[in-house]
Write a protein that holds these residues in place. Structure first.
Motif, PDB file in Angstrom:
ATOM      1  N   GLU A 198       8.578   6.691   1.595  1.00 15.67           N
ATOM      2  CA  GLU A 198       7.743   5.441   1.832  1.00 15.67           C
ATOM      3  C   GLU A 198       8.248   5.017   3.087  1.00 15.67           C
ATOM      4  N   GLU A 253       2.925  11.525   5.937  1.00 17.84           N
ATOM      5  CA  GLU A 253       2.993  10.110   6.013  1.00 17.84           C
ATOM      6  C   GLU A 253       2.051   9.893   6.926  1.00 17.84           C
ATOM      7  N   ALA A 269       1.829   5.440   8.533  1.00 21.15           N
ATOM      8  CA  ALA A 269       2.253   3.858   8.784  1.00 21.15           C
ATOM      9  C   ALA A 269       1.241   3.298  10.229  1.00 21.15           C
ATOM     10  N   GLU A 328      -1.135   9.360   3.253  1.00 14.31           N
ATOM     11  CA  GLU A 328      -0.084  10.104   3.224  1.00 14.31           C
ATOM     12  C   GLU A 328      -1.317  11.144   2.079  1.00 14.31           C
ATOM     13  N   PHE A 355      -1.740   2.655   5.393  1.00  9.33           N
ATOM     14  CA  PHE A 355      -0.605   3.572   4.864  1.00  9.33           C
ATOM     15  C   PHE A 355      -1.317   4.991   4.602  1.00  9.33           C
ATOM     16  N   ASN A 375       2.370   4.375  -3.437  1.00  6.64           N
ATOM     17  CA  ASN A 375       2.861   5.665  -3.190  1.00  6.64           C
ATOM     18  C   ASN A 375       3.944   6.362  -4.119  1.00  6.64           C
ATOM     19  N   GLU A 435       0.764  -1.424   0.039  1.00  7.65           N
ATOM     20  CA  GLU A 435      -0.018   0.050   0.361  1.00  7.65           C
ATOM     21  C   GLU A 435       0.924   1.551  -0.549  1.00  7.65           C
ATOM     22  N   GLY A 436       1.764   0.949   0.600  1.00  3.61           N
ATOM     23  CA  GLY A 436       2.686   2.760   1.084  1.00  3.61           C
ATOM     24  C   GLY A 436       3.488   2.929  -0.092  1.00  3.61           C
ATOM     25  N   MET A 493       7.554   3.316   6.486  1.00  2.00           N
ATOM     26  CA  MET A 493       6.418   1.838   6.911  1.00  2.00           C
ATOM     27  C   MET A 493       7.877   1.447   7.817  1.00  2.00           C
TER      28      MET A 493
END
Length: 293
Positions: free
Chosen positions: A124, A197, A199, A185, A183, A100, A96-97, A128
């Motif tokens: 990112e 962002e 997480a 942002e 996640f 981006n 998911e992160g 995470m």
């Protein structure tokens, strides 16, 4: 602009790359995907005498399950993580992160190790990795050492990596299948670095109360910030909107953003509050029904 003149070296084995680093030390820079370093070279913010291209070191490109962690070789590219069924099963937060990160062209060249070593606090992957309490495996002339994120990321674009060392592997703990993650942002434009962002990983007990929470914010300080006090506050509580709002109400005490041409420090704190509540609620909603820990 064009980069300053440098000598180009392209080893195909870790030992050769380490030898170059030992020989040239602070006069050398490592390049892999080049998505972060090339712009810096072009603007002459860095003028190394030697550029060591490690992209041919195949032994640093892998994704594998190693006990309770997913081990990712430093030269694994973003798109390989994005398309990994193993990561989709054991660490969906990472996919998911990573979606981006820039654009598909950037993800096709940029490497996981390069992003971690670059240590941009708005990136990112560091956020995470910090939320998951991951580790970085570093290799140097004296062998390997494993470093937690809070000892690796020191400040803006600075890590505890020595001039004679390489990032070898990044270790992301797997997410319990009974947990939910999210996640989120905010960027000015799609593909830009995040203004802020967040997480989040959350587990619920049989009563529906929060049994586990892992939470990190990026873009609101010189390194990713793990919100340990907020995590501790939430443990054992019912995940109501009121409780989440109360937990996040003190978030400005833990953040240290700087204002710039993209956003004021105050706005980043405001965003962090909003996105943290949203990430927590999304993670809670993603806890599989009937599978609470």
């Amino acid at each position: 602009m064009k980069p300053a003149k440098f000598e180009y070296l392209r080893p195909s084995m870790i030992k050769d790359a380490l030898q170059y680093l030992e020989d040239y030390g602070e006069d050398a820079k490592i390049i892999s995907g080049g998505q972060s370093l090339v712009p810096v070279l072009n603007m002459r913010l860095s003028t190394p005498k030697y550029l060591i291209d490690v992209s041919r070191i195949k032994e640093l490109n892998y994704i594998k399950l190693d006990g309770s962690v997913i081990a990712i070789g430093a030269l694994t590219r973003h798109y390989e993580v994005e398309e990994s069924e193993l990561i989709s099963k054991y660490c969906p937060l990472l996919i998911e992160g990573i979606k981006n990160v820039g654009h598909p062209q950037i993800r096709s060249r940029g490497t996981i190790g390069g992003s971690i070593a670059h240590a941009d606090p708005s990136a990112e992957l560091p956020c995470m990795l910090s939320a998951l309490r991951g580790e970085i495996v570093i290799i140097g002339p004296d062998g390997e050492r494993t470093v937690p994120t809070d000892e690796f990321f020191l400040t803006y674009l600075l890590t505890s990596l020595e001039p004679t060392e390489l990032v070898k592997e990044i270790r992301f703990p797997i997410i319990n299948e009974n947990f939910g993650s999210a996640f989120i942002e905010m960027t000015r434009r799609h593909g830009d670095f995040a203004l802020v962002e967040v997480a989040a990983v959350v587990g619920l007990d049989e009563s529906g109360n929060i049994s586990s929470v892992q939470l990190a914010v990026g873009g609101a300080g010189p390194t990713p910030i793990v919100l340990e006090d907020i995590e501790d506050f939430l443990i054992g509580k019912e995940p109501t909107e009121h409780i989440i709002t109360e937990a996040v109400g003190s978030i400005e005490d833990y953040l240290d953003p700087e204002g710039d041409l993209h956003s004021s420090a105050e706005y980043r704190v405001h965003l962090a509050s909003i996105l943290t509540k949203r990430a927590l609620q999304t993670a809670i909603n993603r806890v599989p029904k009937g599978m609470m820990a």
